[in-house]
Design a protein around this motif. Structure first.
Motif, mmCIF file in Angstrom:
data_model
loop_
_atom_site.group_PDB
_atom_site.id
_atom_site.type_symbol
_atom_site.label_atom_id
_atom_site.label_comp_id
_atom_site.label_asym_id
_atom_site.label_seq_id
_atom_site.Cartn_x
_atom_site.Cartn_y
_atom_site.Cartn_z
ATOM 1 N N ARG A 49 0.306 1.427 -10.410
ATOM 2 C CA ARG A 49 1.115 0.613 -9.521
ATOM 3 C C ARG A 49 1.434 -0.731 -10.169
ATOM 4 N NH1 ARG A 49 1.592 2.346 -4.320
ATOM 5 N NH2 ARG A 49 0.213 4.011 -3.633
ATOM 6 N N ARG A 95 3.265 -4.760 -9.401
ATOM 7 C CA ARG A 95 3.658 -5.758 -8.406
ATOM 8 C C ARG A 95 4.855 -6.539 -8.937
ATOM 9 N NH1 ARG A 95 0.174 -8.220 -4.547
ATOM 10 N NH2 ARG A 95 -1.114 -6.388 -4.937
ATOM 11 N N CYS A 152 6.841 -9.879 -8.757
ATOM 12 C CA CYS A 152 6.740 -11.275 -8.343
ATOM 13 C C CYS A 152 7.963 -12.045 -8.828
ATOM 14 C CB CYS A 152 5.482 -11.930 -8.911
ATOM 15 S SG CYS A 152 3.930 -11.174 -8.367
ATOM 16 N N GLU A 176 -0.920 -3.544 -11.728
ATOM 17 C CA GLU A 176 -2.040 -3.834 -10.836
ATOM 18 C C GLU A 176 -3.326 -3.330 -11.482
ATOM 19 O OE1 GLU A 176 -1.453 -2.538 -6.860
ATOM 20 O OE2 GLU A 176 0.096 -4.029 -6.476
ATOM 21 N N SER A 201 -6.120 -4.857 -6.881
ATOM 22 C CA SER A 201 -5.237 -4.725 -5.721
ATOM 23 C C SER A 201 -4.911 -6.064 -5.069
ATOM 24 C CB SER A 201 -5.868 -3.798 -4.683
ATOM 25 O OG SER A 201 -7.131 -4.305 -4.273
ATOM 26 N N ALA A 210 6.462 -12.314 -3.703
ATOM 27 C CA ALA A 210 6.038 -10.993 -4.163
ATOM 28 C C ALA A 210 6.416 -9.947 -3.134
ATOM 29 C CB ALA A 210 4.537 -10.945 -4.412
ATOM 30 N N ARG A 227 3.667 -1.979 -2.710
ATOM 31 C CA ARG A 227 3.361 -1.668 -4.101
ATOM 32 C C ARG A 227 3.895 -0.284 -4.427
ATOM 33 N NH1 ARG A 227 -2.845 -2.372 -3.536
ATOM 34 N NH2 ARG A 227 -2.267 -1.412 -1.572
#
Length: 383
Positions: free
Chosen positions: A88, A90, A92, A162, A175, A221, A225
């Motif tokens: 996964r 993220r 941002c 992640e 996480s 963000a 996810r």
């Protein structure tokens, strides 16, 4: 001609002698205006079964061009998809105070400070999360200098894994991201770097930013996810895409240009009408300097070590077949519009390339078709 080519062609002399554009701006304007012009070369395709001909002109390959910019975005998305590990990620967005924007416009070398600051902050974030092992994340930074209203607004889109990979080949999932740390650390890192580059004259601006942004610069963000395949398609929209799509330009009268966008704050539809030279100035200021890298890789994705290859072999198997040959013109058309441009519309057979014409040999289209027809007849007789 698309509408942007029409606007820039109509006001070419005015742009050149009143706006005094940078060399990179003028180069991309020239490319965009002449994109798809048959007199600059192309390839002649023919069907050896029915003799149908199709001439495909060369493109300009400029990211400023609405057609080639989208193609560039597709290519970069493909390249990124084969780089990401199958975990996964993220997404941002690192933004800056509005009072700092003009500094980056006046001195474009300061844009490097944005990349350096984001990179240092992300690496420090993961360093604080583990005390015993050196876990390194993989992240990709994309610079955007424009908002939906086309105004100058430099910010960084960052795609962060992640989790991190240790030097002893161990992967640790993460996480939770500390956004309080990201906001404060990014503000401090950027202001310090800009102070070093600009000098003492920047001290007052820096002090005001600390006072007005007590909790740091805004870092946004996405709450959901996603897996690499989904998130690559999402962030692909930000990879080198054109400043404005032709579909967003509603009208052009010769003196005024109307365009629309959905406001970022509340997603409300907004239509704006401005003088054509203001519209042109808003567009060309987002053309980067030549060879300036708008997309940069950090952490794990920037390393090329033999130990990291084991990681990609271990957890990247599923995504290796996500995209195939997406950077080819034919496949890109097929994927985007659902038809094969090299299938003959009359007999449904595949067309073959007959001849390529380069821009140093300006040949009238009538002569191109005559030469191509003779070669097509030859191929049919040999078949």
């Amino acid at each position: 001609m698309n509408i942007l080519q029409e606007i820039f062609t109509d006001h070419y002399e005015e742009i050149k002698y009143t706006l005094h554009p940078r060399p990179a701006e003028m180069e991309n304007i020239d490319k965009m205006i002449n994109c798809g012009d048959p007199s600059y070369g192309g390839a002649m395709y023919g069907c050896i079964h029915c003799g149908n001909l199709k001439f495909v002109p060369f493109r300009c390959h400029s990211r400023f061009c609405p057609t080639c910019g989208n193609k560039y975005s597709m290519d970069r998305t493909t390249s990124m998809s084969f780089k990401l590990v199958n975990v996964r990620h993220r997404h941002c967005v690192f933004t800056i105070d509005a009072s700092l924007r003009d500094f980056f416009l006046q001195d474009r070398s300061l844009l490097n400070c944005l990349f350096h600051s984001v990179s240092s902050v992300v690496l420090r974030l993961f360093s604080k999360m583990n005390k015993h092992k050196n876990f390194t994340p993989g992240f990709i930074m994309v610079l955007h200098t424009f908002g939906r209203d086309l105004k100058w607004n430099p910010h960084i889109h960052c795609l962060i894994s992640e989790g991190g990979y240790s030097d002893d080949a161990f992967w640790r999932n993460v996480s939770h991201f500390n956004y309080t740390f990201l906001r404060n650390a990014f503000r401090t890192a950027l202001l310090k770097e800009m102070l070093l580059r600009i000098g003492p004259s920047f001290k007052k601006v820096s002090a005001r930013c600390y006072l007005e942004h007590e909790h740091g610069f805004y870092v946004y963000a996405k709450p959901n996810r996603c897996d690499p395949k989904t998130v690559t398609k999402y962030i692909g929209r930000y990879l080198g895409r054109p400043v404005i799509a032709t579909s967003r330009v509603d009208s052009y009268t010769g003196d005024l240009v109307s365009f629309h966008y959905n406001r970022h704050e509340d997603d409300q539809y907004v239509q704006e009408t401005i003088p054509v030279m203001d519209f042109i100035k808003r567009l060309i200021r987002h053309i980067p300097e030549k060879h300036f890298k708008m997309i940069r890789y950090g952490g794990l994705y920037a390393r090329h070590r033999s130990i990291d290859k084991k990681l990609h072999l271990a957890i990247s198997k599923e995504k290796r077949h996500t995209f195939r040959c997406f950077n080819r013109w034919r496949t890109a058309i097929l994927s985007s519009f659902g038809y094969d441009p090299l299938i003959c519309p009359h007999c449904k057979q595949q067309m073959v390339i007959l001849e390529i014409y380069h821009n140093h040999r300006r040949v009238p289209l009538e002569e191109l078709y005559e030469k191509a027809m003779s070669r097509s007849r030859g191929k049919r007789s040999s078949a």
